[in-house]
Enzyme design. Structure first.
Site, mmCIF file in Angstrom:
data_model
loop_
_atom_site.group_PDB
_atom_site.id
_atom_site.type_symbol
_atom_site.label_atom_id
_atom_site.label_comp_id
_atom_site.label_asym_id
_atom_site.label_seq_id
_atom_site.Cartn_x
_atom_site.Cartn_y
_atom_site.Cartn_z
ATOM 1 N N LYS B 79 -3.463 6.549 17.497
ATOM 2 C CA LYS B 79 -3.055 7.616 16.833
ATOM 3 C C LYS B 79 -3.006 9.436 17.537
ATOM 4 O O LYS B 79 -3.707 8.771 18.799
ATOM 5 C CB LYS B 79 -4.223 8.040 15.523
ATOM 6 C CG LYS B 79 -2.947 8.971 14.765
ATOM 7 C CD LYS B 79 -4.325 9.970 13.368
ATOM 8 C CE LYS B 79 -4.101 10.937 12.518
ATOM 9 N NZ LYS B 79 -4.455 10.691 11.667
ATOM 10 N N SER B 154 -2.735 10.403 7.353
ATOM 11 C CA SER B 154 -1.704 10.945 7.488
ATOM 12 C C SER B 154 -1.971 9.719 8.821
ATOM 13 O O SER B 154 -1.009 9.837 9.326
ATOM 14 C CB SER B 154 -2.480 12.110 8.427
ATOM 15 O OG SER B 154 -3.515 11.577 8.787
ATOM 16 N N SER B 178 -7.403 10.410 5.378
ATOM 17 C CA SER B 178 -6.568 10.377 6.570
ATOM 18 C C SER B 178 -6.802 8.430 7.345
ATOM 19 O O SER B 178 -5.349 8.009 7.840
ATOM 20 C CB SER B 178 -6.119 10.613 7.726
ATOM 21 O OG SER B 178 -5.659 12.119 6.636
#
Lengths: 93, 485, 478
Positions: B79, B154, B178
């Site tokens: 990420k 997210s 997330s």
């Protein structure tokens, strides 16, 4: 109830410029969210301790031993603007 | 079966047997990525050259007859809020569009020590604020199961790459769901470990008391392998726990007989779409069939988790995001009049709408006169939420619930209503507030869209979650279904 | 005319002398090229985390004990949020409602005797970086930022508003510096910025209970300027009030050259620091055993030294002067190690040494004469190698050159003449040349002998042993 003036004050504290349209929108949205958050007031928390950390931890230390620093080039490698070994910023006042 | 569809443990076996090379694996995944990226948009940055060098190093090691780690040569996506030395790290924000960290996050050091192959950096909601990956400043990542739908967020990019075959394992971060929420919507396994189990050093902070790094994988065994690599005490993180790290693969036991599951009724209430609830009820039946004891239980303060979270997280975020000011790194506005003007214009140009909204909210909650009513109050309610969970865990080994109230929703559907969007996280927030481990695994489908089941556990009892998840997986085949792409 | 009373409180920031910064392993060494004593943590890069330096806590406890504070059992760090380019995270990690020390005091000598000044609290925090300007901050077209000092550990010591005059303010600051130095937690060098004072001043008419509106003065770089700034500010406030004006609560800066305080008022934005507990750091639970261990490690403090000096034969006045600065007191103790005559050492330190230091505005730690060298010189006086008078010349040379006393004496040919026959010859010569004085002495004018001694010393260029000269002269004249 949050007013537009509150939004303007908070934006200054958070260093954000807001357009008139944004000010209106954030005033409405923050009001909606905070109104929703009002439900917390229903709870009696008089004798409830606050939890800032999910896990009980204390006294985490490091020893006073020096380690490597970045080189001046590494420090400045992402600088938007620099002058010699310094970061450069516009005038303060 | 293609290499890019395999799990890490399968690929490891092939590597060790010299049936494939790490370079072949990396190529397979990159070819797949080349084919699909225009459709999926999961990566912000690809690090192909670096990856190929890493893969070659693994192959050289194998050729030399040396032993390799379970993740050696395994392609991993990360990420884009986890700092990677010399590799751009943007947090999907304009404000960090050009930021190249001069240091590695601790998890990156650990992955490198394991000789995992870094494929690239994945898309996300800007600064991890969002539940759909629509808040990326760059582009929206599409759900591999239906490209008109969101991946969740997210960590949407990190979930999508696993579902689409653009990576074998990936890392995400979970502040209010997330990892688990996009794992559920993309039909993969995702775990948020106990707060303090994985070092946060190098994870760009959103809400420091809630953030935790965790893995996305195709199956539960890979989840255990990733945990083995990334967990452990780190002296660079004061909130890192000084606890021993077990071998997580030792919990891959296909047996839950006599173990106790609590099903909190608040998590099965009217906010949950009926078909999602049905899938979870079927999963519960499966566990009963497998010999687990299941009971309904209550977590009375569940309704308060959302407002509590939406005070605490923005408050911490408003302070964490103060450093993006155009002085030391990242975006700087052009020709500012003075320093205050520079700060304000840089930040207004650099941050997207959701980030600004949360900075505003958090700043307000901490400001003079409101601290007690909002922030302090939220910290107290946090205590009540934790006490609910403690009581439940005195009776049950795990708590079971849906991960999300609905399957993947359409892009644009919730973007204009912050509260509607925030409600996507109602099942996942409490685990962050309490710091406990929680995971999501595939547990069914609504049409062609995956449903995720959430398991929550006691602090540092990731092993128990793995055991339940592994048992479920061994006796179902939801994880084997692949999206048609 | 209304009489006014001043009320003064002082906040002092002291840099602790740790090897590394408060939350990372970067060096705290003073100086260095700009932006080279910096790591990802103190640069505030995205993703970094603070880890507390244990030595900082230990030093803070030590300072607290030296200032008679209670040491908290539970303490924590908070974030103080404000934007400034020298603050990399745009928040400062500090302590808000649970500081590590509170409720202490310091005894200060004032014109009216001893006075106890309360210490409200001591808390730990991180220092900010440095802005470099062309010209002044207001006129410079841009600023340059050096983050070498960011994250250097500080303690902030906040006094009660217990001082009533500029003189007391200075006495408090000086005494506090001395105590902190004795405790061994900081060098307290004002010129390097390792001790910084903010002085809060208000005035109100005598007899009214309520304090006036206060102003905060910054930027004093010596104890003298603290006193002068406070004096000026008291006068200024009285004048404003006398003219029917009103004091505005504000920060003012001391202009050393003009000798005035100037308002720092900028575009005023109400300060709202939004303090909250730093989630990246965990609380401190300070065990009493730790506090006791720190207490036992405290070095000898000024009061204890004063007592020891008086015991060794010094007056209370001498003992107080010598201990006012730890460096002076350390110097004194060092001399005694090889020359155990406290009175003599004290006379030289408070006399010639202090006069010479003042003449070139030098601190004792920068003095070229090392304690052992002063001790050696005093031994030479005792042994009769040099006279006390010559010693003054020798010492001045030592002070200027840093040479050993033996070397100076040899180079300058200053060895005392103690050869009786050599002196006797000069005595005879002087008696012969000054019959008038000899006559006067024999007629009972004792003063005349002084003149004759002077003549003999002059003839020997001061090198004759004065005791011998006296003895021989008296023998010959009687």
């Amino acid at each position: 109830m949050i007013t537009k003036a509150d939004v303007e004050h908070v934006a200054l504290l958070g260093r954000l410029y807001l357009s008139e349209e944004e000010k209106e929108r954030y005033t409405d949205q923050l009001n909606a969210i905070l109104e929703y958050a009002q439900m917390l007031q229903k709870l009696d928390t008089e004798n409830v301790p606050p939890t800032a950390h999910a896990l009980p931890m204390q006294n985490v230390f490091r020893e006073d031993c020096a380690g490597d620093c970045l080189t001046n080039e590494e420090v400045l490698s992402n600088a938007p603007e620099r002058e010699e070994e310094y970061f450069k910023v516009p005038k303060i006042i | 079966m293609q290499l890019y569809q395999m799990t890490a443990h399968e690929l490891h076996r092939l590597l060790v047997k010299k049936e494939v090379s790490a370079v072949e694996i990396a190529k397979s995944v990159y070819d797949r990525t080349d084919d699909l990226e225009r459709k999926i948009n999961a990566y912000i940055t690809l690090t192909k050259e670096k990856a190929m060098r890493q893969a070659e190093a693994v192959d050289a090691k194998i050729a030399a007859g040396e032993a390799i780690a379970p993740l050696s040569g395994i392609p991993v996506a990360v990420k884009d809020n986890i700092c990677t030395k010399d590799v751009r790290t943007t947090c999907a924000s304009k404000i960090l569009h050009n930021f190249v960290p001069p240091y590695n996050a601790t998890v990156m050091e650990k992955l490198e020590a394991n000789q995992a192959v870094l494929l690239g950096k994945t898309n996300m909601d800007e600064f991890a604020m969002g539940s759909s990956t629509e808040n990326s400043a760059y582009f929206v990542t599409k759900n591999p199961w239906n490209i008109e739908r969101v991946t969740g967020g997210s960590s949407g990019g990190s979930a999508a790459v696993i579902a689409a075959g653009e990576a074998v394992c990936s890392l995400g971060s979970d502040t209010g769901g997330s990892i688990r929420q996009p794992a559920a919507l993309c039909g993969v396994v995702g775990m948020k470990p106990t707060y303090g189990a994985v070092s946060r050093y190098g994870l760009v902070a959103f809400a420091s008391s809630l953030d935790q790094i965790g893995p996305f994988t195709r199956d539960v065994a890979d989840c255990a392998i990733m945990l083995n690599a990334i967990c452990g005490y780190d002296p660079k993180d004061s909130t890192s726990a000084k606890v021993g790290v077990p071998d997580y693969t030792s919990f891959l036991i296909n047996d839950v007989k006599g173990l106790k599951i609590g099903v909190p009724k608040e998590y099965m209430a009217e906010g949950i779409e009926p078909e999602v609830r049905k899938a979870i009820e079927a999963a519960i039946e499966k566990f009963i069939e497998l010999g687990a004891e299941v009971e309904e239980t209550v977590l009375p303060h569940t309704d308060y988790a959302l407002p509590t979270y939406y005070i605490i997280a923005p408050a911490e975020a408003s302070s964490n995001l103060a450093r993006y000011d155009g002085v030391r790194y990242g975006h700087r506005t052009e020709e500012p009049e003075n320093i205050v003007d520079m700060f304000m214009r840089t930040r207004s140009e650099g941050f997207g709408e959701e980030v600004k909204r949360r900075i505003m909210l958090g700043t307000y909650a901490l400001s003079a006169g409101y601290y007690d009513a909002y922030y302090l109050k939220a910290l107290k309610v946090r205590t009540l939420i934790m006490q609910d969970l403690e009581r439940a865990f005195a009776k049950y080994d795990v708590l079971l619930s849906p991960t999300t109230p609905s399957v993947a929703f359409k892009m644009g559907e919730k973007i204009d209503s912050p509260i509607q969007m925030y409600l996507s996280d109602i099942c996942t927030l409490s685990a962050n507030l309490a710091g406990i481990p929680a995971m999501s695994l595939p547990a069914g489908f609504v049409g062609n869209l995956p449903v995720g089941m959430q398991l929550m556990g006691k602090p540092f009892d990731e092993g128990m979650l793995l055991r339940f998840a592994y048992t479920f997986e061994q006796n179902t085949d939801f994880h084997k279904r692949l999206p048609l792409l | 005319m209304t009489r006014y009373e001043a009320v003064i409180g002082i906040e002092i920031h002291v840099e602790l002398k740790t090897n590394t910064k408060i939350f990372c392993h970067s060096t705290t060494e003073f100086g260095g090229d700009p932006n080279t004593h910096v790591c990802p943590v103190c640069l505030g890069l995205p993703g970094v985390l603070p880890v507390l330096n244990k030595q900082v806590v230990e030093y803070a406890i030590k300072a607290g004990l030296a200032l008679n504070c209670e040491i908290a059992e539970y303490s924590k760090f908070d974030r103080k949020n404000y934007y400034y380019p020298d603050l990399p995270k745009n928040y400062q990690i500090s302590q808000y409602d649970l500081p590590i020390c509170k409720n202490g005091y310091l005894e200060v000598e004032t014109g009216q005797g001893k006075k106890r000044i309360g210490i409200t609290r001591i808390h730990m925090e991180e220092d900010a970086g440095k802005l470099v300007h062309q010209g002044t901050i207001t006129t410079s077209p841009y600023s340059l930022v050096d983050y070498n000092r960011t994250g250097v550990p500080l303690i902030e010591i906040v006094s009660e508003p217990d001082m009533r005059s500029a003189e007391e303010a200075r006495a408090y600051a000086e005494k506090l510096r001395s105590v902190i130095q004795y405790a061994g937690v900081s060098d307290c060098r004002m010129e390097e910025g390792s001790l910084r004072c903010d002085v809060n001043v208000s005035v109100h008419p005598v007899g009214t209970g309520e304090f006036g509106t206060r102003t905060e003065i910054k930027n004093m770089n010596s104890f003298r300027s603290i006193q002068k700034a406070a004096e000026y500010e008291i006068e200024r406030q009285i004048e404003v009030l006398e003219n029917g004006g009103r004091i505005i609560q504000e920060t003012r800066t001391w202009d050393e050259n003009k000798g005035i305080t100037v308002s720092m008022r900028t575009k005023e934005e109400a300060q709202d620091y939004r303090y909250f507990p730093d989630p990246d750091l965990v609380p401190l639970v300070i065990e009493r055993e730790w506090v006791e261990a720190v207490r036992n490690s405290l070095p000898e403090m000024p009061e204890q030294r004063v007592a020891r000096y008086i015991e060794s034969g010094l007056s209370e006045y001498e003992a107080n002067v010598l201990t006012a600065s730890k460096e002076v007191s350390d110097y004194f103790d060092q001399c005694l190690k090889t020359y155990n005559n406290p009175k003599m050492v004290s006379n030289w330190i408070m006399g010639d040494l202090s006069r010479l230091l003042n003449s070139v505005n030098m601190e004792i730690c920068d003095c070229r004469v090392k304690p052992a060298q002063l001790a050696d010189m005093l031994k030479m006086i005792d042994s009769g190698t040099i006279s006390g008078k010559i010693a003054k010349t020798v010492f001045e040379e030592m002070f200027n050159t840093g040479k050993d006393p033996e070397t100076v004496v040899k180079e300058k040919g200053l060895v005392q003449i103690s050869d009786e026959s050599a002196i006797a010859a000069v005595v005879d010569e002087i008696i012969a040349a000054n019959p008038k004085s000899v006559e006067d002495f024999r007629n009972g004018k004792d003063k005349a002998i002084g003149f004759l001694v002077g003549q003999i010393m002059k003839a020997t260029k001061g090198k004759a042993n004065p005791q011998l000269v006296n003895k021989l002269l008296k023998d010959k004249l009687s």
